[in-house]
Motif scaffolding. Structure first.
Motif, PDB file in Angstrom:
ATOM      1  N   ILE A   1     -48.783  41.937 -53.637  1.00  0.00           N
ATOM      2  CA  ILE A   1     -50.075  42.317 -54.079  1.00  0.00           C
ATOM      3  C   ILE A   1     -51.183  41.063 -53.348  1.00  0.00           C
ATOM      4  O   ILE A   1     -51.744  41.547 -52.640  1.00  0.00           O
ATOM      5  N   LEU A   2     -50.904  40.175 -53.673  1.00  0.00           N
ATOM      6  CA  LEU A   2     -51.275  38.918 -53.242  1.00  0.00           C
ATOM      7  C   LEU A   2     -50.503  38.183 -52.349  1.00  0.00           C
ATOM      8  O   LEU A   2     -49.541  37.461 -52.461  1.00  0.00           O
ATOM      9  N   ASP A   3     -50.803  38.468 -51.114  1.00  0.00           N
ATOM     10  CA  ASP A   3     -49.635  37.967 -49.930  1.00  0.00           C
ATOM     11  C   ASP A   3     -50.326  37.819 -48.577  1.00  0.00           C
ATOM     12  O   ASP A   3     -51.596  38.394 -48.615  1.00  0.00           O
ATOM     13  N   VAL A   4     -49.924  37.232 -47.674  1.00  0.00           N
ATOM     14  CA  VAL A   4     -50.392  37.216 -46.274  1.00  0.00           C
ATOM     15  C   VAL A   4     -50.172  38.378 -45.418  1.00  0.00           C
ATOM     16  O   VAL A   4     -48.993  38.723 -45.140  1.00  0.00           O
ATOM     17  N   HIS A   5     -51.143  39.120 -45.244  1.00  0.00           N
ATOM     18  CA  HIS A   5     -51.189  40.375 -44.456  1.00  0.00           C
ATOM     19  C   HIS A   5     -52.085  40.228 -43.206  1.00  0.00           C
ATOM     20  O   HIS A   5     -51.732  41.096 -42.271  1.00  0.00           O
ATOM     21  N   SER A   6     -52.512  39.111 -42.880  1.00  0.00           N
ATOM     22  CA  SER A   6     -52.997  39.276 -41.757  1.00  0.00           C
ATOM     23  C   SER A   6     -53.114  37.529 -41.511  1.00  0.00           C
ATOM     24  O   SER A   6     -53.308  36.766 -42.310  1.00  0.00           O
ATOM     25  N   ALA A   7     -52.878  37.020 -40.275  1.00  0.00           N
ATOM     26  CA  ALA A   7     -53.098  35.529 -40.016  1.00  0.00           C
ATOM     27  C   ALA A   7     -53.529  35.326 -38.404  1.00  0.00           C
ATOM     28  O   ALA A   7     -53.170  36.006 -37.492  1.00  0.00           O
ATOM     29  N   LYS A   8     -53.910  34.027 -38.480  1.00  0.00           N
ATOM     30  CA  LYS A   8     -54.713  33.763 -37.283  1.00  0.00           C
ATOM     31  C   LYS A   8     -55.524  34.729 -36.400  1.00  0.00           C
ATOM     32  O   LYS A   8     -55.373  35.008 -35.192  1.00  0.00           O
ATOM     33  N   GLY A   9     -56.156  35.511 -37.480  1.00  0.00           N
ATOM     34  CA  GLY A   9     -57.133  36.535 -36.822  1.00  0.00           C
ATOM     35  C   GLY A   9     -56.664  37.883 -36.396  1.00  0.00           C
ATOM     36  O   GLY A   9     -57.226  38.554 -36.139  1.00  0.00           O
ATOM     37  N   SER A  10     -55.163  37.924 -36.728  1.00  0.00           N
ATOM     38  CA  SER A  10     -54.643  39.247 -36.499  1.00  0.00           C
ATOM     39  C   SER A  10     -53.737  39.919 -37.581  1.00  0.00           C
ATOM     40  O   SER A  10     -53.316  39.011 -38.413  1.00  0.00           O
ATOM     41  N   PRO A  11     -53.672  41.001 -37.811  1.00  0.00           N
ATOM     42  CA  PRO A  11     -52.876  41.520 -39.027  1.00  0.00           C
ATOM     43  C   PRO A  11     -51.275  41.554 -38.190  1.00  0.00           C
ATOM     44  O   PRO A  11     -50.924  41.354 -37.177  1.00  0.00           O
ATOM     45  N   LEU A  12     -50.453  41.310 -39.420  1.00  0.00           N
ATOM     46  CA  LEU A  12     -48.951  41.053 -39.513  1.00  0.00           C
ATOM     47  C   LEU A  12     -48.263  42.621 -39.574  1.00  0.00           C
ATOM     48  O   LEU A  12     -48.610  43.159 -40.577  1.00  0.00           O
ATOM     49  N   ALA A  13     -47.750  42.722 -38.255  1.00  0.00           N
ATOM     50  CA  ALA A  13     -47.263  44.066 -38.184  1.00  0.00           C
ATOM     51  C   ALA A  13     -45.650  44.075 -37.984  1.00  0.00           C
ATOM     52  O   ALA A  13     -45.012  42.999 -37.649  1.00  0.00           O
TER      53      ALA A  13
END
Length: 790
Positions: free
Chosen positions: A218-230
């Motif tokens: 729920i509380l996690d890194v879903h985007s980083a460095k200005g971009s979504p993680l896919a």
């Protein structure tokens, strides 16, 4: 009588309970601080790990000053502390949610400011709690301060298993659990059963949230460095990285991603039935060139990652390959576990030995010699749990490291290092500078006969960067090896940038032919001088005078910009910290109506606390960076050094009243002792590191503890002794002492990195020792003023 003494009178167990609450609070604070360095490294860049240190020091200092404002209210002390701790546990969750949300917005000034002040709230509340406890228990300040440091030391030990077990977000939430537990203890002291139940309930609710979050983030890194993680099919954290594996819907080869940034591929080749096309693919790139010169070599690979260099070695006929990889998730969970089939069991093949260790440390303790030692684009792109304390230092690329590597080669052996190539060259030319100095130390005085430099992807020379492979031989290269290199280069489409017998007009040839390399390096537009273990910042090639010009003119899509951006970024972060320092210093007059005291001698004595704050952090940073090499891993250095300093400083604080009493002479002796012991450490650490390189890790850890303990014990004495001295002399100035100490720590954390980069680690330690001598001078002067009055 103070509130604490009246509240605790007749309750024999109350004092230990208060100590426990303080320890829980400081343990949570350190876990939060170190966990945020990991979070920031992932969602921003590793340079921003420094931000967590600055935020923590700012928040704690501001909380210390605010304690004077809050303590003026009329609620009972322990009930007030319980409420603050409950609010803090909730603030941790809210701050984490905001930080993770902002991760997709890049690292602009507004984002940075929002993150800074949102993250500072839990630290402010923590500083408020601890300061209230210490201020109200001033008659036992040395004991409260002891448990303060003991709790922080426990947090230092706990953060690593927390990060390994529940990841970065879970570790942050674990700090919230401890804050809630502290609330229950505070309410227990206040005999507030409802509040105590609320604290326990909140702690259990946060534990449940951690467990749920691990299963269904729920509380996690879903985007980083200005971009979504896919396209992430696997994610796992440890104390120094977030490892994910991505694979798109088309079924491309899996890619290992470190901290949502650096990547390493997983090769898919069937090495038992290798086609001519696959063999050509493995050798047609720069890192494959050494195997054309030394086919079938006994090979040591530093930074094996997903295993491309291992596959190259096996494809060339090698039957003895040692792959050293520092990250256990990559070496174990990914390559020999969940994604074993993707590489066709590469790390489990006969003849392949995988070692989970820092590459330099392995080389130092190894008794073997190799025909080929290879390191391909091994970077420190991600922060360790040490955060900025290990800001891009890399002991793999130093003069002493190259001496170690060359000493572990057979007479016909070669080193092969691949780095980014630019025009004019930076990193690859600095490799030559390291090699030249190392060869000189080994008695080889004609470096031009030991080096070949080949380049591929020349079209990227003015973009992201070409790929330069620097090959260095232990002995002068024979003619047949040079002929083989020329043939391999022409067949493989490599550009020969430098080779003995050829004299192209390049900086490589000019440098190797220079009779005075120092003059060449001084006039070169970039800093490519050889870096020693004492200043292991290989990647920073921008001259200090050119930092801002580089930031404004360098290509944004180049590896060079990304690496060297650390220094101007650090300047920016220090500027933010400077603003936070101004805010900290403005709090006493704004909130408390307290201006700098005018009583003669007091303003000068307040410099004492400035020196202690800056001096302690300088020494801590210097020791952590110095001992990374000795302990073999940045995480070990962080844990052992900080734990040792906190425990020994806590012991020094505990006994400070007995040691110093109220005598200025004894306090000055303690300060002189700190300066002497730290100065001795500054000169003794390197010889000890060299002598103990082959010792087992537990023994090295014990040696580290014994090295640090005397200095740490002495460093724990001055702060509580100084507070007691100031309290008896001019009580209103204590709030300024807290504020100035915190402010100097904020700036000191950034200054320590600058000192390490530009002055070296030894001088950083000596500067810290010098600040303790300056603190001694303030005691001497104010003591003389007091005697003159009487």
């Amino acid at each position: 009588m103070s509130i604490v003494s009246s509240s605790l009178s007749g309750r024999s167990s109350a004092w230990p309970t208060l100590y426990a609450a303080v320890a829980l609070t400081t343990a949570a604070t350190l876990i939060l601080e170190l966990s945020l360095t990991r979070i920031f490294s992932v969602i921003f860049y590793y340079h921003f790990a420094f931000l967590a240190i600055s935020i923590a020091l700012f928040g704690l200092g501001a909380g210390g000053v605010l304690s004077y404002y809050v303590s003026a209210r009329g609620e009972a002390l322990f009930r007030r502390l319980g409420i603050i701790s409950v609010v803090n546990a909730c603030a941790v969750v809210l701050s984490l949610a905001l930080i993770l949300h902002l991760g997709g917005r890049g690292s602009g000034f507004l984002t940075l400011a929002l993150v800074y002040f949102a993250s500072a709230l839990p630290f402010l509340l923590s500083g408020l709690s601890v300061s209230l406890a210490i201020a109200e228990a001033i008659q036992r300040v040395e004991r409260v301060y002891f448990f303060d440091l003991l709790g922080a030391a426990a947090g230092c030990l706990l953060v690593i298993p927390f990060l390994n077990l529940v990841g970065g977000p879970g570790a942050v939430l674990s700090a919230g659990v401890l804050f809630a537990a502290a609330a229950a203890v505070w309410f227990g002291l206040a005999r507030a059963s409802t509040g105590r139940a609320a604290g326990v309930g909140l702690a259990l609710a946060l534990v449940a949230l951690i467990l749920i979050n691990k299963r269904a983030p729920i509380l996690d890194v879903h985007s980083a460095k200005g971009s979504p993680l896919a396209n992430e099919t696997f994610v796992q954290w440890n104390s120094f990285s977030r490892i994910s594996v991505t694979q798109d819907a088309k079924g491309s080869d899996p890619l290992i991603v470190i901290d949502a940034d650096a990547t390493t591929g997983i090769p898919h080749f069937d090495l038992d039935n290798l086609s001519a096309a696959d063999r050509a693919e493995l050798t047609a790139h720069g890192p494959g060139f050494p195997y054309l010169l030394r086919p079938g070599a006994k090979t040591l690979i530093i930074g094996a990652g997903g295993g491309w260099d291992v596959a190259r070695a096996l494809a060339s006929g090698s039957r003895d390959v040692t792959a050293v990889e520092i990250n256990p998730i990559i070496a174990g969970t990914v390559m020999r576990g969940r994604f074993r089939a993707a590489s066709r069991g590469l790390y489990s093949r006969p003849g392949v030995r995988v070692v989970v260790e820092d590459g330099r440390s392995f080389v130092r303790r190894s008794g073997e010699k190799y025909q080929l030692l290879q390191a391909t684009l091994v970077d420190t792109w991600a922060s360790t749990a040490a955060g900025a304390y290990a800001l891009s230092e890399n002991n793999i690329y130093t003069t002493e490291a190259f001496v170690d590597y060359l000493s572990h080669l057979t007479p016909d052996g070669v080193l092969a290092f691949t780095r980014w190539g630019f025009d004019p060259p930076r990193e690859s030319l600095r490799l030559l500078a390291l090699a030249r100095e190392a060869l000189k130390r080994l008695g080889e005085n004609d470096p031009a006969r030991h080096v070949i430099v080949v380049r591929e992807d020349v079209q990227k020379l003015h973009g992201w960067g070409a790929s330069d492979t620097v090959i260095v031989s232990r002995k002068p290269m024979p003619v047949e090896l040079l002929e083989r290199a020329g043939l391999a280069a022409s067949q493989g489409g490599f550009e020969i940038v430098y080779m003995p017998g050829q004299a192209p007009d390049t900086p490589f040839a000019t440098f190797l032919a220079a009779k005075d390399p120092t003059a060449f390096l001084a006039s070169y537009p970039y800093d490519v001088s050889p870096v020693p273990d004492d200043r292991p910042f290989f990647f920073y090639t921008v001259q200090p005078r050119d930092v801002w010009r580089f930031k404004s003119t360098a290509a944004r899509d180049s590896a060079d910009f990304k690496i060297n951006l650390a220094v101007p970024t650090l300047f920016s972060l220090v500027s933010v910290s400077l603003l936070a320092t101004v805010v900290t210093l403005a709090l006493p007059p704004l909130l408390l109506g307290s201006r700098l005291p005018k009583k003669k001698g007091v303003p000068f004595f307040l410099l004492y606390f400035v020196c202690l704050g800056a001096g302690y952090i300088l020494i801590q940073v210097g020791l952590i960076q110095k001992l990374v090499l000795f302990l073999g891993h940045p995480t070990y250095a962080l844990t052992v050094v900080i734990f040792s300093m906190l425990v020994s400083s806590g012991c020094g604080s505990f006994f400070s009243r007995r040691i110093v009493s109220s005598e200025d002479r004894r306090l000055m002796l303690a300060l002189a002792g700190v300066a002497a012991v730290v100065s001795l450490l500054a000169f003794a650490v390197s010889p000890i590191i060299n002598a103990g390189a082959a010792l087992p890790l537990p023994v090295r850890m014990l040696v580290t503890v014994l090295l640090i303990a005397p200095a740490g014990f002495a460093m724990g004495i001055p702060f509580p002794a100084g507070l007691s001295r100031l309290e008896s002399w001019h009580p209103p100035s204590v709030r300024w002492a807290w504020s100035l100490n915190a402010a100097s720590s904020v700036l000191g954390s950034g200054a320590a990195i600058f000192c390490a980069i530009y002055l070296g680690l030894r001088n950083t330690l000596l500067l810290g020792a010098g600040l303790y001598l300056f603190a001694l001078a303030t005691v001497q002067l104010t003591s003389s003023l007091a005697r003159r009055k009487t």
